[in-house]
Design an enzyme around this catalytic site. Structure first.
Site, PDB file in Angstrom:
ATOM      1  N   SER A  70       4.585   2.538   7.865  1.00  0.00           N
ATOM      2  CA  SER A  70       4.334   1.336   7.071  1.00  0.00           C
ATOM      3  C   SER A  70       5.552   0.967   6.237  1.00  0.00           C
ATOM      4  O   SER A  70       6.145   1.814   5.549  1.00  0.00           O
ATOM      5  CB  SER A  70       3.129   1.559   6.151  1.00  0.00           C
ATOM      6  OG  SER A  70       1.961   1.788   6.908  1.00  0.00           O
ATOM      7  N   ASP A 116       0.054  -7.672   1.064  1.00  0.00           N
ATOM      8  CA  ASP A 116       0.521  -6.311   1.328  1.00  0.00           C
ATOM      9  C   ASP A 116       2.037  -6.248   1.448  1.00  0.00           C
ATOM     10  O   ASP A 116       2.589  -5.571   2.330  1.00  0.00           O
ATOM     11  CB  ASP A 116      -0.136  -5.737   2.589  1.00  0.00           C
ATOM     12  CG  ASP A 116       0.008  -4.216   2.647  1.00  0.00           C
ATOM     13  OD1 ASP A 116       0.127  -3.595   1.578  1.00  0.00           O
ATOM     14  OD2 ASP A 116       0.004  -3.662   3.762  1.00  0.00           O
ATOM     15  N   HIS A 167       0.811  -1.213   0.000  1.00  0.00           N
ATOM     16  CA  HIS A 167       0.000   0.000   0.000  1.00  0.00           C
ATOM     17  C   HIS A 167       0.847   1.266   0.000  1.00  0.00           C
ATOM     18  O   HIS A 167       0.333   2.353  -0.255  1.00  0.00           O
ATOM     19  CB  HIS A 167      -0.979  -0.003   1.188  1.00  0.00           C
ATOM     20  CG  HIS A 167      -0.339   0.182   2.525  1.00  0.00           C
ATOM     21  ND1 HIS A 167       0.004  -0.864   3.345  1.00  0.00           N
ATOM     22  CD2 HIS A 167       0.012   1.314   3.196  1.00  0.00           C
ATOM     23  CE1 HIS A 167       0.524  -0.397   4.465  1.00  0.00           C
ATOM     24  NE2 HIS A 167       0.539   0.921   4.406  1.00  0.00           N
TER      25      HIS A 167
END
Length: 529
Positions: A390, A308, A273
């Site tokens: 992230s 992911d 992402h």
């Protein structure tokens, strides 16, 4: 008139001048009443004084005496109206006395007049009060008239003579203390004030001054040994050079994340992402920023929205510091961990905490900025993880990477101590497949499932089964509830997704399912998607 004979209007016209001219020969005409009290049921003939008009007898049905008595004329009455002064043989009607109850309810009260209607405003049986005299001040239609004088107000009494003024003794002491006692108290108060002033002056002169021009501040050039040797500092020094910031810029937007170097050839591991915008827009500029603020263009070697995970590639960068990968299988709840990344765009940020939980099924859904649609088997930590963290590494106390920082629960816009990371043991095989092939094959069993929680069962309920798939071959049917898969307890559809994804393609796994109040066990072999 007989209905069988023709009718002539002249026969009913008593004013005709020539009745004989309108009559038919051989026909007798009769007129008059059907009968009377004197000749019931007989023939009645009409006579003409001139004798020129023939008459005809009219026959009627006989009238009974009772009918004649009721409907006939009284005796001696020949016309339609009785003459004045006539008498009748019929008895006079007699009125019976009214019922006492009705007479009491509807009769006039005793002593009332003969009026037909009682005053509706009068109170029955109550004495009427005389009306009060008219008040001309309240009646706007009253004529002008002289009245009594208005009520006079009493005159105010004359002011009294001023009394003596109050002194201090009266106001404060109510005249309860004599003058000599009051003077003694004043002298004592004066002495107390003098003594207090002298003591304050003495202490002020002997106290040390607050300010000084002789004080010099010095600093110690050496650092604290406890601070330099702390576990977090040692981990930060060992890992910080292998961590990078990932910067994605577009004409109308941008995204920031983190990553870490996993190979000296320039491969960098991060989240899908983080780079989704760059993958969907060829005009996007993708760069990685190292700890020395050196910016280098990067390319996407491969990415997997189902887990992911993404791998980036940078070229022509020397002296890369590679992060040392650890083992997430051996993690324990309560173990110290350190999170690295660029939260909110603040690069080279370090936060520390512990492992709060293991094997959390955390769903990641697609949105406007990412096509990630995954459920991760997450490591839960209370180390602060915010947007921008992230893709950064989660490191244990030995400076080894045990997870990839992926998500944080931030309902209020900031970290609340619930962060989630992808275990490194699951990320390494996917990263190797992306570096080798650019894509990843995932295990699947050919069903769709949803959560079920009731008083009978708790698990993942099968909604549909793909014909010929592993689940169909294992005998699963719609509405079956999977409660255990590959040794992992299943309490939701997300946990089943994680359990299936962590299985191996082509290797049989055992599972337990519930059907119609009974529990069954089976075996199925996940296939590739």
């Amino acid at each position: 008139m007989d209905s069988r004979e023709p009718q002539d209007p002249a026969a009913h016209n008593p004013g005709s001048q020539n009745p004989a001219a309108n009559s038919e020969p051989g026909v007798e005409w009769s007129a008059g009443h059907a009968g009377s009290a004197g000749s019931p049921g007989g023939d009645v003939r009409s006579s003409d004084p001139g004798g020129d008009v023939p008459t005809r007898a009219v026959r009627h049905a006989p009238v009974s005496p009772a009918t004649a008595q009721v409907f006939g004329r009284p005796t001696g009455v020949a016309g339609s109206f009785a003459p004045g002064g006539g008498t009748s043989e019929r008895p006079a009607p007699m009125l019976a006395a009214p019922d006492p109850v009705l007479a009491e309810a509807f009769g006039r009260p005793e002593g009332s007049d003969e009026a037909l209607q009682r005053d509706p405003l009068a109170a029955y049986g109550a004495d009427e009060q005389p009306e009060p005299p008219a008040d001309p001040w309240r009646d706007p239609d009253s004529p002008a008239a002289l009245a009594g004088p208005a009520v006079s107000e009493p005159a105010a009494p004359p002011p009294s003579a001023p009394g003596p003024k109050l002194g201090i003794r009266e106001v404060l002491l109510g005249r309860r203390i004599a003058w000599h006692a009051l003077a003694t108290l004043a002298v004592i108060a004066l002495l107390i004030g003098v003594v207090g002033g002298l003591m304050g002056r003495f202490t002020a002169e002997v106290a040390a001054p607050l300010n000084s021009d002789t004080v010099k501040l010095s600093t110690d050039g050496g650092g604290s040994g406890a601070t330099q040797g702390s576990p977090v500092e040692r981990v930060a020094n060992a890992v910080e050079k292998s961590v990078v910031s990932v910067d994605v810029r577009l004409a109308n937007g941008s995204a920031t994340g983190s990553g870490f170097v996993i190979n000296r050839d320039g491969y960098i591991l991060t989240n899908n992402h983080v780079v989704s915008l760059a993958a969907s827009d060829r005009t996007a500029k993708l760069e990685v920023v190292f700890s020395d603020r050196n910016r280098v263009p990067a390319r996407i070697a491969g990415r997997d929205p189902r887990t992911d995970i993404a791998v980036l590639k940078v070229d022509n960068v020397d002296n890369l510091t590679v992060a040392q990968l650890g083992n997430s299988t051996d993690l324990r709840i309560g173990q110290d961990v350190v999170a690295f990344g660029s939260p909110l765009g603040l690069d080279r940020t370090v936060t520390s905490g512990i492992v709060s939980a293991l094997h959390r099924a955390v769903p990641l859904r697609p949105d406007a900025e990412s096509d990630t649609d995954a459920v991760i088997d997450a490591i839960q930590t209370d180390a602060a993880i915010n947007p921008g963290n992230s893709g950064g590494p989660l490191v244990d106390s030995d400076a080894k990477v045990v997870g990839i920082n992926t998500a944080g629960l931030v309902p209020g816009g900031g970290s609340i101590g619930l962060g989630f990371a992808i275990p490194i043991d699951e990320a390494v095989p996917i990263a190797q497949a992306l570096i080798r092939d650019g894509k990843v094959n995932h295990p699947q069993i050919g069903i769709n499932a949803s959560d079920v929680r009731n008083d009978r069962v708790l698990g993942a309920q099968v909604r549909n089964v793909v014909a010929g798939g592993p689940a169909a071959d294992a005998g699963l049917r719609e509405n079956d509830v999977i409660v255990d898969f590959n040794g992992r307890t299943i309490e939701s559809a997300d946990e089943l997704t994680v359990a299936v994804r962590t299985a191996k393609i082509g290797e049989p796994v055992k599972f337990t399912y519930w059907r119609d109040g009974r529990t069954f066990e089976g075996t199925m072999t996940p296939a590739s998607d």
